[in-house]
Design a protein around this motif. Structure first.
Motif, PDB file in Angstrom:
ATOM      1  N   VAL A  85      41.545  38.287   0.687  1.00  0.00           N
ATOM      2  CA  VAL A  85      40.225  37.707   0.944  1.00  0.00           C
ATOM      3  C   VAL A  85      40.326  36.605   2.004  1.00  0.00           C
ATOM      4  CG1 VAL A  85      38.303  36.412  -0.059  1.00  0.00           C
ATOM      5  CG2 VAL A  85      39.366  38.262  -1.362  1.00  0.00           C
ATOM      6  N   ALA A  86      41.342  35.739   1.872  1.00  0.00           N
ATOM      7  CA  ALA A  86      41.523  34.646   2.832  1.00  0.00           C
ATOM      8  C   ALA A  86      41.789  35.180   4.238  1.00  0.00           C
ATOM      9  CB  ALA A  86      42.668  33.744   2.380  1.00  0.00           C
ATOM     10  N   ALA A  87      42.595  36.243   4.339  1.00  0.00           N
ATOM     11  CA  ALA A  87      42.888  36.827   5.644  1.00  0.00           C
ATOM     12  C   ALA A  87      41.630  37.421   6.277  1.00  0.00           C
ATOM     13  CB  ALA A  87      43.963  37.903   5.508  1.00  0.00           C
ATOM     14  N   ARG A  88      40.805  38.052   5.455  1.00  0.00           N
ATOM     15  CA  ARG A  88      39.553  38.607   5.980  1.00  0.00           C
ATOM     16  C   ARG A  88      38.639  37.504   6.512  1.00  0.00           C
ATOM     17  NH1 ARG A  88      39.115  43.520   8.047  1.00  0.00           N
ATOM     18  NH2 ARG A  88      38.208  45.066   6.684  1.00  0.00           N
ATOM     19  N   ILE A  89      38.572  36.401   5.776  1.00  0.00           N
ATOM     20  CA  ILE A  89      37.737  35.282   6.218  1.00  0.00           C
ATOM     21  C   ILE A  89      38.273  34.692   7.517  1.00  0.00           C
ATOM     22  CG2 ILE A  89      36.980  32.944   5.635  1.00  0.00           C
ATOM     23  CD1 ILE A  89      36.907  33.853   2.696  1.00  0.00           C
ATOM     24  N   MET A  90      39.595  34.531   7.609  1.00  0.00           N
ATOM     25  CA  MET A  90      40.198  34.010   8.840  1.00  0.00           C
ATOM     26  C   MET A  90      39.922  34.940  10.022  1.00  0.00           C
ATOM     27  SD  MET A  90      41.811  31.763  10.500  1.00  0.00           S
ATOM     28  CE  MET A  90      42.461  30.685   9.204  1.00  0.00           C
ATOM     29  N   GLU A  91      40.072  36.237   9.793  1.00  0.00           N
ATOM     30  CA  GLU A  91      39.783  37.211  10.850  1.00  0.00           C
ATOM     31  C   GLU A  91      38.348  37.064  11.332  1.00  0.00           C
ATOM     32  OE1 GLU A  91      38.969  42.009  11.252  1.00  0.00           O
ATOM     33  OE2 GLU A  91      39.901  41.217   9.429  1.00  0.00           O
ATOM     34  N   CYS A  92      37.417  36.941  10.380  1.00  0.00           N
ATOM     35  CA  CYS A  92      36.002  36.838  10.744  1.00  0.00           C
ATOM     36  C   CYS A  92      35.705  35.529  11.470  1.00  0.00           C
ATOM     37  CB  CYS A  92      35.135  36.971   9.494  1.00  0.00           C
ATOM     38  SG  CYS A  92      35.119  38.647   8.808  1.00  0.00           S
ATOM     39  N   ALA A  93      36.378  34.449  11.076  1.00  0.00           N
ATOM     40  CA  ALA A  93      36.183  33.177  11.772  1.00  0.00           C
ATOM     41  C   ALA A  93      36.578  33.300  13.241  1.00  0.00           C
ATOM     42  CB  ALA A  93      36.998  32.081  11.093  1.00  0.00           C
ATOM     43  N   LEU A  94      37.692  33.986  13.511  1.00  0.00           N
ATOM     44  CA  LEU A  94      38.127  34.188  14.888  1.00  0.00           C
ATOM     45  C   LEU A  94      37.158  35.097  15.648  1.00  0.00           C
ATOM     46  CD1 LEU A  94      41.947  34.558  14.222  1.00  0.00           C
ATOM     47  CD2 LEU A  94      40.850  32.721  15.524  1.00  0.00           C
ATOM     48  N   ILE A  95      36.627  36.110  14.970  1.00  0.00           N
ATOM     49  CA  ILE A  95      35.644  36.990  15.602  1.00  0.00           C
ATOM     50  C   ILE A  95      34.402  36.202  16.003  1.00  0.00           C
ATOM     51  CG2 ILE A  95      34.034  38.899  15.176  1.00  0.00           C
ATOM     52  CD1 ILE A  95      36.227  40.187  13.461  1.00  0.00           C
ATOM     53  N   THR A 135      41.053  35.006  20.939  1.00  0.00           N
ATOM     54  CA  THR A 135      40.593  35.212  19.557  1.00  0.00           C
ATOM     55  C   THR A 135      40.755  36.672  19.152  1.00  0.00           C
ATOM     56  OG1 THR A 135      38.284  35.545  20.282  1.00  0.00           O
ATOM     57  CG2 THR A 135      38.942  33.307  19.659  1.00  0.00           C
ATOM     58  N   PHE A 136      40.554  37.584  20.108  1.00  0.00           N
ATOM     59  CA  PHE A 136      40.736  39.003  19.807  1.00  0.00           C
ATOM     60  C   PHE A 136      42.195  39.308  19.499  1.00  0.00           C
ATOM     61  CE2 PHE A 136      41.311  43.501  20.837  1.00  0.00           C
ATOM     62  CZ  PHE A 136      40.265  44.070  20.139  1.00  0.00           C
ATOM     63  N   LEU A 137      43.092  38.668  20.233  1.00  0.00           N
ATOM     64  CA  LEU A 137      44.518  38.885  19.983  1.00  0.00           C
ATOM     65  C   LEU A 137      44.932  38.328  18.623  1.00  0.00           C
ATOM     66  CD1 LEU A 137      47.420  39.654  20.841  1.00  0.00           C
ATOM     67  CD2 LEU A 137      47.579  37.414  21.946  1.00  0.00           C
ATOM     68  N   LEU A 138      44.502  37.108  18.325  1.00  0.00           N
ATOM     69  CA  LEU A 138      44.943  36.455  17.091  1.00  0.00           C
ATOM     70  C   LEU A 138      44.215  36.971  15.857  1.00  0.00           C
ATOM     71  CD1 LEU A 138      45.244  32.788  18.391  1.00  0.00           C
ATOM     72  CD2 LEU A 138      47.077  34.453  18.035  1.00  0.00           C
ATOM     73  N   GLY A 139      42.973  37.449  16.026  1.00  0.00           N
ATOM     74  CA  GLY A 139      42.215  37.975  14.887  1.00  0.00           C
ATOM     75  C   GLY A 139      42.533  39.436  14.641  1.00  0.00           C
TER      76      GLY A 139
END
Length: 237
Positions: A85-95, A135-139
């Motif tokens: 869940v935390a990884a999904r939230i982090m991914e979305c924050a970068l998006i 952000t695309f690279l890191l997310g």
């Protein structure tokens, strides 16, 4: 359990929507990301704004997959499920950061069109596009490999909610994708390259296969109802 099966099918639908919205958003963003002189030209602002709408849908469905699957996954390993869940939230924050940078370029183009001095905005616009690329690279290029690949693959393999041969795609593809992201970060090859594509392919197959399986098959009954046999907080080993 019927409720577990319904949740899994909903998660599968969310996964499919993430694929469609991510691809559509990337295509619609094309004029901003590929034209270094975008702010000085007539622009394709409406197209780019539709791309932002696609990314909003992507963020919603990304988080939706984690929320819907969490009650099922936590029975088998609560810490890993929370990590997913935390990884999904982090991914979305970068998006979202990347999306805002693209929208800022649209605003700059509109300001430049009104004052007739687009050239002065070029450095800022290019910096914003570079921010989107990072952000695309890191997310999607790194965090996804950890969350949607390694953690979700581990949880699906451990639980048996999907065939374990399918879950192996996530266990292999996720780390491979993250390692590739680090390689791109240090300049080993370009993000859009044959090597990057090959490293990303197993993760793409994993997510696509998982979405289709969950949406049309659901979860395997053995693990959906065997929560009493699992210890939710056991170590990853």
């Amino acid at each position: 359990m019927k409720s577990d099966d319904r949740a899994a099918r909903l998660a599968g639908i969310f996964f499919i929507i993430t694929f469609v919205s991510a691809i559509a958003g990337a295509l619609l963003y094309g004029p901003v990301l590929t034209d270094p002189e975008y702010v000085t030209g007539p622009g394709a602002d409406v197209r780019v704004l539709f791309g932002a709408v696609c990314e909003i849908v992507l963020v919603i469905t990304n988080i939706g997959t984690a929320i819907v699957l969490f009650p099922l996954l936590r029975r088998h390993h609560e810490a890993a499920a929370l990590g997913y869940v935390a990884a999904r939230i982090m991914e979305c924050a970068l998006i979202v950061v990347g999306m805002l940078s693209v929208l800022a370029v649209v605003t700059l183009r509109q300001v430049a069109a009104s004052d007739g001095d687009g050239a002065s905005y070029l450095p800022v616009a290019r910096a914003l596009v570079a921010l989107h690329d990072w952000t695309f690279l890191l997310g999607p290029g790194f965090v996804v490999g950890i969350g949607n690949g390694l953690l979700l693959g581990f949880l699906m393999y451990r639980s048996g909610l999907v065939p374990r041969r399918l879950a192996l795609l996530g266990l292999i593809g996720g780390p491979l994708m993250s390692v590739s992201g680090v390689a791109v970060l240090f300049g080993a090859y370009e993000q859009v390259s044959v090597w990057s594509g090959l490293a990303t392919l197993p993760e793409i197959l994993w997510e696509a296969s998982l979405g289709i399986y969950l949406a049309f098959v659901g979860v395997r009954g053995r693990s959906a109802g065997d929560a009493s046999r699992t210890v939710s907080a056991t170590p990853l080993t």
